[in-house]
Design a protein around this motif. Structure first.
Motif, PDB file in Angstrom:
ATOM      1  N   TYR A 113      37.192  21.039  83.488  1.00  0.00           N
ATOM      2  CA  TYR A 113      35.981  21.559  82.844  1.00  0.00           C
ATOM      3  C   TYR A 113      36.224  22.966  82.296  1.00  0.00           C
ATOM      4  CZ  TYR A 113      31.381  23.560  82.162  1.00  0.00           C
ATOM      5  OH  TYR A 113      30.318  24.203  81.604  1.00  0.00           O
ATOM      6  N   VAL A 116      29.290  18.837  87.090  1.00  0.00           N
ATOM      7  CA  VAL A 116      30.582  18.318  87.548  1.00  0.00           C
ATOM      8  C   VAL A 116      30.561  18.162  89.068  1.00  0.00           C
ATOM      9  CG1 VAL A 116      33.073  18.774  87.694  1.00  0.00           C
ATOM     10  CG2 VAL A 116      31.819  19.290  85.571  1.00  0.00           C
ATOM     11  N   ALA A 176      36.785  16.064  83.460  1.00  0.00           N
ATOM     12  CA  ALA A 176      35.717  16.795  84.134  1.00  0.00           C
ATOM     13  C   ALA A 176      34.606  15.866  84.616  1.00  0.00           C
ATOM     14  CB  ALA A 176      35.148  17.863  83.201  1.00  0.00           C
TER      15      ALA A 176
END
Lengths: 255, 482
Positions: free
Chosen positions: B60, B39, B187
């Motif tokens: 996330y 990410v 995310a």
């Protein structure tokens, strides 16, 4: 134009036509009459190539060509037209759209150029008058919400637009009031011509008050039991079908 | 027995997918798998501000607490979320600033797809943003639109150029905690399209995005955000395709629409992702969250979708009718054939007074396709005089396909009027024979019947796309009869 010889047809394995002969020349109008269940509609549909109607013996020749094995669209493009007893609804498809697609398929098969939207509109408007149909019906979905009379007129309009060589009208008179019947008959009469043959399949004689056939045939139990001139229709009107089904000729044919 | 005796609705064949080619361009992608590091890496590659990275990380972390939903009427083997590349981009600098910078291979790809990006060749009046795998490769007509104050650009560019707008509206319709796939998207989303139409401006042309998945083992997670400010109007169309590959590929997009007072947004989709082969190998999993927020009074959001592709489609473009007198519409054609599965529909949430919604869903199933309509109409207590009309029609071709309808209704206000109509029909042998006896081939006859069935939806599409949609439908159903 149409030569049917010893035609045997089975539907779902059940024999319906059991040896039909019919010969129609260009320019002629023939009426095929008979009681319910005699095989009249089967005969009409098998000429147009309806799936599920199995030809078990015999021949159908059209303009010298064997029709058996040809798809319905091949037959239509070659100039065969079936006016349905129960015209089918196609929701969402404008009547004019079907007419245009159908005509252009047939024109392509005849080696003619396709008509564009404007030329087609002129052409179709010229045909509307023949069947006394309102222009508004061109823009409605095919047969959807049409009255019985409108559906039958729509069949005749399709015929007028497609200009077939051989037209088969399956019980086109059924369910019509007298005005609609006259309108349909006027359309049919207007389309009679030396190059065109027509087969009228009907239970009742009354359509023949307005369309005078050249020949009348009686179909009973899958066989042609009698043929004659227009006067035969009147005789049938008077005497019904019973005497023919019991006639020696029919008994012989069945044996 | 002649061959004419055998024509009818019978076995279904699979026409080959015509958009299934692969473009050979050098790829840059992050390693397979998903972690906080991935990410961070995606965010860093795009040079994002800190707040956006934090938003992604929050998404996330939330996603890790969720499990994959299984309530939809679709079946698929477990998805290995660690087996996917979450970012892939054609090598070169991401987001070229002008067409001349775009790899000619990619331009050729779009030409093959019939989406020429060169402005002079373009469909008159359609501005295109093209997303290739994870990044936007070209946006046309940008300057012309800019003169009206309309922003139409790649999402990543909007983050750089209009951070205040993005920050204000991102996640305001589909929060990063919304659902499993929406959280995943939040995310890892890589690019997408951003549109802002200022107050009182009617966008003079169709805006369009074309999404293309090219790389293998790659997910596509684009994010689209459209904001129509007060009294503005915009019509937007997205199209999609992907190469044919034996493995399934995940497409989990999020679309957020915001219509302020008196604004109108029309959002049309022609979705033609690779559907997989006839044994059901490969194909795109199209798990998409689309939601429109009619935030202002008298605002209007209209979704029109033609879904012919994807192995599995799971999407419910929805409307939150918050403003009084707001209008939400959903028009859908979904085709499933081969082993395709679709569970699609809409949610109309009536919150404001006098809100109205219309739902017209047309499902077409052929082969062993399974097609489900799932729709929710919810009328909240304060939504006086809410109206909904829902019509769900299913058309079956052959005897091995399936159609299902799952309407949900929650009404908390007695003044609501809610109508639901549903029909299921088959293409009749009678209809086919009728049209064939007029000279149409079996294939043309099927097309005519199907197009008639879909007419109420097609008429909602912008003209050029209605024609495209009809052609696409014809191609998707080729060989479906005979």
């Amino acid at each position: 134009m149409l030569e049917i010889t010893d035609l045997h047809v089975a539907v779902d394995g059940k024999p319906i036509l059991k040896g039909v002969d019919l010969s129609v020349q260009a320019g002629e109008v023939h009426a095929v009459m008979g009681p319910n269940g005699s095989g009249k509609s089967t005969l009409a549909h098998v000429i147009a190539g309806r799936p599920g109607y199995a030809v078990t013996a015999g021949e159908i020749r059209y303009l010298g060509q064997d029709l058996i094995g040809q798809t319905p669209e091949e037959r239509a493009r070659a100039g065969i037209f079936l006016a349905f007893q129960y015209p089918v609804e196609i929701p969402g498809v404008a009547n004019i759209q079907l007419l245009k697609s159908a005509l252009n398929q047939v024109r392509r098969a005849r080696g003619e150029t396709e008509l564009d939207a404007m030329d087609f509109l002129d052409y179709v408007q010229s045909r509307l008058g023949l069947v006394g149909m309102k222009e508004e019906l061109l823009y409605r979905a095919v047969n959807e919400g049409f009255s019985g009379g409108e559906k039958k007129r729509n069949e005749i309009l399709q015929m007028a637009v497609l200009e077939p060589r051989l037209a088969i009208l399956d019980e086109t008179d059924s369910g019509l009031d007298i005005d609609a019947l006259k309108a349909v008959a006027d359309g049919v009469n207007a389309l009679r011509g030396p190059q065109r043959a027509m087969v009228l399949v009907t239970h009742y004689q009354r359509l023949l008050n307005y369309i005078r056939p050249d020949r009348v045939h009686v179909l009973a139990d899958g066989r042609m039991v009698k043929s004659g001139g227009p006067e035969l229709a009147l005789e049938l009107e008077e005497r019904g079908y019973g005497w023919l089904e019991a006639a020696p000729e029919a008994r012989r044919a069945r044996a | 027995m002649g061959k004419s005796e055998n024509v009818g609705i019978g076995d279904l064949m699979q026409e080959e997918y015509r958009w299934g080619f692969v473009t050979d361009v050098e790829q840059e992608r992050v390693p397979k798998g998903l972690s906080e590091d991935v990410v961070r890496l995606i965010s860093a590659k795009k040079g994002e501000p800190e707040w956006l990275l934090e938003w992604r990380l929050a998404a996330y972390r939330h996603w890790r607490t969720l499990s994959e939903p299984h309530w939809a009427k679709v079946h698929h083997p477990p998805i290995d979320y660690q087996g996917i590349h979450y970012y892939a981009a054609p090598k070169k600098k991401a987001g070229p600033s002008k067409l001349a910078d775009v790899d000619p291979e990619i331009l050729a790809t779009y030409e093959k797809l019939g989406i020429p990006l060169k402005e002079q060749e373009m469909l008159a009046g359609v501005a295109v943003d093209a997303v290739f795998d994870s990044v936007s490769v070209a946006t046309t007509y940008k300057e012309k639109l800019a003169s009206l104050g309309i922003v139409f650009c790649a999402f990543s560019e909007a983050v750089r150029e209009h951070p205040e707008l993005v920050r204000q509206y991102l996640g305001s319709v589909v929060p990063h905690t919304d659902n499993f796939f929406a959280s995943l998207n939040a995310a890892v989303f890589s690019d997408g399209t951003f549109v802002y139409v200022p107050k009182g401006v009617r966008c003079p042309m169709e805006l369009s995005t074309y999404f293309r998945i090219n790389a293998n083992d790659t997910g596509q997670f684009e994010r689209t955000l459209i904001i129509a400010d007060e009294g503005s109007q915009v019509s937007y169309l997205e199209g999609c395709s992907a190469p044919r590959r034996d493995e399934n590929q995940l497409h989990a997009a999020v679309v957020e629409l915001v219509a302020l007072q008196d604004a109108v947004i029309k959002y049309s989709t022609v979705q033609n992702w690779y559907p997989g082969d006839k044994e059901g190998r490969g194909g795109i999993y199209n798990f998409v969250t689309k939601r429109g927020d009619c935030r202002g009074a008298r605002s209007r959001i209209s979704w029109t979708q033609v879904e012919t592709g994807s192995a599995i489609t799971w999407k419910y473009p929805s409307c939150l009718l918050r403003g009084d007198d707001a209008v939400g519409e959903f028009y859908s054609v979904a085709v499933t054939r081969g082993r395709q599965q679709a569970d699609t529909g809409t949610k109309m949430i009536h919150i404001g007074k006098n809100t109205r919604s219309t739902v017209v869903s047309k499902g077409i199933s052929a082969g062993e396709g399974s097609n489900a309509y799932r729709g929710l109409v919810k009328v909240l207590a304060g939504a006086d005089n809410a109206r909904n009309y829902t019509q769900c029609d299913s058309l079956l071709m052959g005897s091995r396909c399936a159609a299902h309808t799952f309407p949900y209704l929650e009404v908390k206000n007695d003044s609501a009027q809610v109508e639901h109509e549903a029909t299921t029909g088959k293409i009749g042998d009678d209809q086919l024979f009728y049209l064939q006896s007029r000279g149409l081939s079996a294939e043309d006859a099927v097309n005519m019947i199907v197009n008639g069935f879909c007419k109420e939806v097609f008429k909602e599409l912008p003209m050029e796309f209605a024609v495209e949609a009809q052609k696409l439908l014809a191609v998707s159903l080729e060989g479906a009869v005979g």
